[in-house]
Structure formats: C-alpha cells, structure tokens
Motif scaffolding. Structure first.
Motif, short mmCIF file in Angstrom:
data_model
loop_
_atom_site.label_atom_id
_atom_site.label_comp_id
_atom_site.label_asym_id
_atom_site.label_seq_id
_atom_site.Cartn_x
_atom_site.Cartn_y
_atom_site.Cartn_z
N GLU A 190 0.79 -1.18 -0.08
CA GLU A 190 0.03 0.00 0.03
C GLU A 190 0.79 1.18 0.00
N ASP A 191 2.07 1.20 0.05
CA ASP A 191 3.11 2.19 0.02
C ASP A 191 3.33 2.75 -1.31
N THR A 192 2.88 1.80 -2.44
CA THR A 192 3.19 1.87 -3.87
C THR A 192 2.67 3.28 -4.21
N ALA A 193 3.16 4.02 -4.89
CA ALA A 193 2.80 5.41 -5.35
C ALA A 193 3.97 6.17 -5.95
N VAL A 194 3.46 7.33 -6.61
CA VAL A 194 4.63 8.43 -6.93
C VAL A 194 4.88 9.23 -5.85
N TYR A 195 5.98 9.26 -5.28
CA TYR A 195 6.59 10.00 -4.35
C TYR A 195 6.86 11.82 -4.62
N TYR A 196 6.33 12.72 -4.32
CA TYR A 196 6.64 14.03 -4.51
C TYR A 196 7.43 14.71 -3.50
N CYS A 197 8.25 15.38 -3.92
CA CYS A 197 9.05 16.54 -3.03
C CYS A 197 8.41 17.89 -2.95
N ASN A 198 8.22 18.66 -2.00
CA ASN A 198 7.62 19.78 -1.84
C ASN A 198 8.24 20.63 -0.91
N ALA A 199 8.68 22.04 -1.46
CA ALA A 199 9.19 22.89 -0.72
C ALA A 199 8.29 24.21 -0.51
N ALA A 200 7.87 24.80 0.51
CA ALA A 200 7.04 25.93 0.69
C ALA A 200 7.43 26.72 1.52
N ALA A 201 6.97 27.69 1.44
CA ALA A 201 7.38 29.33 2.28
C ALA A 201 5.84 29.82 2.21
N ARG A 202 6.02 31.16 2.77
CA ARG A 202 4.57 31.87 3.01
C ARG A 202 3.96 32.26 1.69
N SER A 203 4.89 32.47 0.94
CA SER A 203 4.13 32.95 -0.39
C SER A 203 4.42 32.23 -1.63
N TRP A 204 4.96 30.99 -1.47
CA TRP A 204 5.53 29.99 -2.72
C TRP A 204 5.40 28.78 -2.26
N ASN A 205 5.22 28.04 -3.45
CA ASN A 205 5.27 26.29 -3.10
C ASN A 205 5.67 25.92 -4.43
N TYR A 206 6.49 24.64 -4.34
CA TYR A 206 7.21 24.25 -5.45
C TYR A 206 7.20 22.88 -5.23
N TRP A 207 6.83 21.91 -6.58
CA TRP A 207 6.75 20.53 -6.37
C TRP A 207 8.11 20.08 -7.38
N GLY A 208 8.39 18.75 -7.00
CA GLY A 208 9.40 18.09 -7.88
C GLY A 208 8.54 17.33 -8.80
N GLN A 209 9.05 16.52 -9.64
CA GLN A 209 8.43 15.63 -10.74
C GLN A 209 7.91 14.32 -10.46
N GLY A 210 8.58 13.91 -9.12
CA GLY A 210 7.99 12.78 -8.54
C GLY A 210 8.94 11.57 -9.00
N THR A 211 8.73 10.40 -8.02
CA THR A 211 9.56 9.15 -8.31
C THR A 211 8.65 8.36 -7.80
N GLN A 212 8.72 7.06 -8.65
CA GLN A 212 7.97 5.75 -8.34
C GLN A 212 8.46 4.91 -7.66
N VAL A 213 7.60 4.74 -6.67
CA VAL A 213 7.99 3.67 -5.61
C VAL A 213 6.79 2.61 -5.86
N THR A 214 7.55 1.34 -6.15
CA THR A 214 6.46 0.12 -6.11
C THR A 214 6.78 -1.03 -5.02
N VAL A 215 5.90 -1.27 -4.31
CA VAL A 215 6.08 -2.33 -3.37
C VAL A 215 5.40 -3.74 -3.84
N SER A 216 6.44 -4.66 -4.08
CA SER A 216 5.55 -5.91 -4.54
C SER A 216 5.21 -6.83 -3.08
N SER A 217 4.22 -7.64 -3.29
CA SER A 217 3.84 -8.43 -2.27
C SER A 217 4.52 -9.94 -2.21
#
Length: 115
Positions: free
Chosen positions: A88-115
């Motif tokens: 259930e941790d399988t997802a695209v993981y995104y980094c975020n940087a935030a301040a009072r007046s701005w907010n930025y995102w990375g492009q994401g990295t895929q994490v896949t956990v097999s059972s």
C-alpha cells in the motif's frame, strides 16, 4: 524559482527498504517547510512527512515508525528513508518546498512495493 529533483525510487519487495532523495536548486536551510507527498493510482495526493525548521517532523499515521524524513543542509537535499515497506506504499512520491508566498513541487519518483 526553486527546482526540486527526486531520485531513488524503484521496485522493492514488501518488508524491504528504500531511500528517496530530493535535491533542491537553492540552499534548503532557507526553505521553511519541506515535505514528501505521495499519490497512488486513482487516489488523491496525500502528505507523507513534513519537516519545518526548528520543529519535530510530522508523519502520516500510516507511515509512523517506518518512515523517516531528514534534511542534509550541506547537500541541499531532503531524504525519506522508508523501512518495512508495504504494497500500500506503492505510489509516486513527490517532494515539496513551501514558504509563506510560494510552493514548489518536484516531478515525482515511482515507488513500487511488491507483495
């Protein structure tokens, strides 16, 4: 403008570990809050862990005790150490940087956990 580049995603078996990284284009010591979010297929993006300077990190209940967020100011990099991974941790993981007046995102990295 802040650029965030994630890396370190991949395929891992359940119970395994993975560390994802987020390299920032500016000194992260100047960024008030950095966080990791994730988005699984068909689901909304959710907060995984957040780190605000001077405060203890916050974690989603689903990852407490398994994930650790950390910053390396010398490398301007944010990390997310993920242990005891579950399918259930399988997802695209995104980094975020935030301040009072701005907010930025990375492009994401895929994490896949097999059972």
């Amino acid at each position: 403008q802040v650029q965030l580049v994630e890396s370190g995603g991949g395929l891992v078996q359940a119970g395994g570990s993975l560390r994802v990284s987020c390299a920032a284009s500016i000194m992260i010591v100047t960024i008030p809050t950095m966080a990791w979010y994730r988005q699984a297929p068909g689901k909304q993006r959710e907060l995984v862990a957040a780190h605000t300077g001077g405060s203890s990190p916050n974690y989603a209940d689903s990852v407490k005790g398994r994930f650790t967020i950390s910053r390396d100011n010398t490398k301007n990099t944010l990390y997310l150490q993920m242990n005891n991974l579950k399918p259930e941790d399988t997802a695209v993981y995104y980094c975020n940087a935030a301040a009072r007046s701005w907010n930025y995102w990375g492009q994401g990295t895929q994490v896949t956990v097999s059972s």
